[in-house]
Design an enzyme around this catalytic site. Structure first.
Site, PDB file in Angstrom:
ATOM      1  N   GLU A 127       0.726  -1.359   0.085  1.00 27.18           N
ATOM      2  CA  GLU A 127       0.069  -0.072  -0.110  1.00 27.18           C
ATOM      3  C   GLU A 127       0.889   1.400  -0.031  1.00 27.18           C
ATOM      4  O   GLU A 127       0.241   2.214  -0.421  1.00 27.18           O
ATOM      5  CB  GLU A 127      -1.093   0.013   1.308  1.00 27.18           C
ATOM      6  CG  GLU A 127      -1.870  -1.217   1.014  1.00 27.18           C
ATOM      7  CD  GLU A 127      -3.218  -0.743   1.817  1.00 27.18           C
ATOM      8  OE1 GLU A 127      -3.557   0.314   2.333  1.00 27.18           O
ATOM      9  OE2 GLU A 127      -3.934  -1.766   2.334  1.00 27.18           O
ATOM     10  N   TYR A 153      -3.441   5.110   7.008  1.00 30.38           N
ATOM     11  CA  TYR A 153      -2.561   3.854   7.298  1.00 30.38           C
ATOM     12  C   TYR A 153      -1.615   3.630   6.389  1.00 30.38           C
ATOM     13  O   TYR A 153      -0.438   3.372   6.889  1.00 30.38           O
ATOM     14  CB  TYR A 153      -3.537   2.523   7.208  1.00 30.38           C
ATOM     15  CG  TYR A 153      -2.666   1.245   7.004  1.00 30.38           C
ATOM     16  CD1 TYR A 153      -2.168   0.619   8.062  1.00 30.38           C
ATOM     17  CD2 TYR A 153      -2.867   0.545   5.666  1.00 30.38           C
ATOM     18  CE1 TYR A 153      -1.469  -0.541   8.071  1.00 30.38           C
ATOM     19  CE2 TYR A 153      -1.923  -0.385   5.593  1.00 30.38           C
ATOM     20  CZ  TYR A 153      -1.352  -1.240   6.619  1.00 30.38           C
ATOM     21  OH  TYR A 153      -0.452  -2.125   6.528  1.00 30.38           O
ATOM     22  N   LYS A 157       2.781   3.654   7.178  1.00 32.31           N
ATOM     23  CA  LYS A 157       3.773   2.660   6.991  1.00 32.31           C
ATOM     24  C   LYS A 157       4.710   3.179   5.985  1.00 32.31           C
ATOM     25  O   LYS A 157       5.846   2.654   6.225  1.00 32.31           O
ATOM     26  CB  LYS A 157       2.933   1.415   6.101  1.00 32.31           C
ATOM     27  CG  LYS A 157       1.596   0.669   7.077  1.00 32.31           C
ATOM     28  CD  LYS A 157       2.554   0.049   8.294  1.00 32.31           C
ATOM     29  CE  LYS A 157       3.397  -1.087   7.729  1.00 32.31           C
ATOM     30  NZ  LYS A 157       3.887  -2.176   8.746  1.00 32.31           N
TER      31      LYS A 157
END
Ligand code: NAD
Ligand code: DAU
Length: 347
Positions: A127, A153, A157
């Site tokens: 992602e 999110y 990351k």
């Protein structure tokens, strides 16, 4: 080897612990987990009895605690799975994602610098590359694809990945990073697509498909991911990033229909609901680097993996019934009750 596995009471971390205990019985595994809503000690029941396994409840962002663990346990290797991992929750409330995924990672990296380490491995995600258009099936994420995140999110990351790379370059810390596609398999928390759909179908509840259901994910059976990480620890080059994925792209609606078919349930249970904000259209990993350098190949075909996974949920009702009887109900209402129902033609 003393191996600290953070986030080992969650989905992939627990599968990794079972994999390592079997594959490397001479190693000692120390699981460090805060036990958030996503962490479950029942998941680790089969490891608790082993002499070479230890569980420590701790927050990776708690510097004092992390340093005392390093001092006591003297890890040779750290594999960091600990994270807030659900995109929808990050859209609802990003803060804890920064705290755990960015600050937590930085604390672990500092501990590795302070006490010394043979390897720090960061479990990252595809992602971080953002998404690909549906009309360009020729495009894939390689390790050189720019980071271009869509959700809080994935941004958190990517932030963690950048820190790991910076600690390698600046302090010469022996790091590696893996960026894997969507995993599925046993112990997957039922907020994520596959377990949520299995559990709803078993309860004859509606199956909420976001948007038009055509978003594509690249599914990998969790054990194949665990084997890839083990290989990177053994043979991966320090300072490198390795993409992990098995060229197994499926539209969400296909996955949902496969689950319904396996369970003998009607497609009338499908309900198209309003889309996730910023919803990534397609993920697709090019795994050439890990295949060519380390000889990794996925072993489980989707048809077999999804069958095994459904069987696991049928045989482990106690595990997921325990989860859905707690705070999960209020989470489900918060996430799904406000979603509009869409009138898409059945595909
Ligand atoms: P999960 O949500 O199932 O488990 C996360 C675990 O981390 C839980 O046990 C939780 O208690 C623990 N944790 C959370 N915050 C913590 C903290 N501050 N300190 C210590 N422990 C904490 O997640 P997952 O799906 O198993 O994902 C594991 C890792 O793999 C994550 O880093 C995720 O970004 C990455 N990843 C996941 C997938 C996927 O498809 N699930 C794919 C690629 C990468
Ligand atoms: O690609 C790796 C990532 O895969 C990991 O980094 C994340 O931690 C992990 O959660 C997963 O992210 P996704 O957002 O792809 O997974 P999720 O299971 O939430 O959703 C998969 C697809 O299904 C996505 O397109 C959204 C859709 N979806 C999801 C849910 C929960 C639905 O249509 N309905 C749902 O109820």
């Amino acid at each position: 080897m003393n191996i600290i596995v953070t986030g080992g009471a969650g989905f992939i971390g627990s599968n990794f612990i079972y994999y390592m205990l079997k594959k490397h019985p001479a190693d000692r595994i120390i699981c460090v987990d805060k036990l958030t809503y996503a962490g479950n000690l029942e998941t680790l029941e089969g490891a608790m009895e082993k002499k070479n396994f230890k569980f420590i409840r701790a927050d990776i962002a708690d510097r004092k605690m992390v340093y005392s663990i390093f001092e006591r346990e003297k890890p040779d290797i750290v594999v960091n799975f600990a994270a807030e991992s659900h995109v929808d929750r990050s859209i609802d409330n990003p803060e804890i994602f920064l705290q755990t995924n960015v600050i937590g990672t930085s604390v672990l990296l500092d501990a590795c610098r302070k006490y010394g380490i043979d390897r720090y491995h960061q479990v990252s995600t595809d992602e971080v590359y953002g998404d690909l258009p549906l009309n360009r099936p020729d495009l894939f994420f390689t390790e050189d694809t720019n980071l271009k995140t869509s959700s809080p999110y994935s941004a958190s990351k990517a932030g963690a990945d950048l820190l790991v790379m910076a600690y390698h370059r600046t302090y010469n810390l022996p790091t590696t990073i893996s960026r894997c596609s969507n995993n599925y398999g046993p112990y997957h928390f039922p907020e994520k697509l596959i377990p949520l759909m299995i559990i709803n179908a078993l309860s004859d509840k509606k199956l909420p498909v976001y948007g038009d259901g055509k978003n594509v994910r690249d599914w990998l059976y969790v054990e194949d991911h665990c084997r890839a990480i083990d290989l990177i620890l053994q043979k991966g080059r320090v300072g490198e990033v390795y993409n992990v994925g098995g060229h197994n792209e499926r539209a969400n609606i296909e996955v949902v229909k496969t689950i319904l078919k396996e369970l003998g349930k009607s497609e009338d249970l499908i309900e198209y609901v309003s889309d996730r904000k910023g919803h990534d259209r397609r993920y697709a990993i090019d795994p050439a680097k890990i295949q060519q350098e380390l000889g990794w190949q996925p072993e489980t075909k989707f048809e077999d993996g999804i069958h095994k996974t459904i069987q696991w949920y049928l045989e482990h009702r106690d595990w997921w019934m325990g989860i859905i009887s707690g705070d999960y109900q209020s989470y489900y209402e918060r996430m799904y009750d406000s979603r509009a129902i869409l009138e898409y033609a059945k595909i």
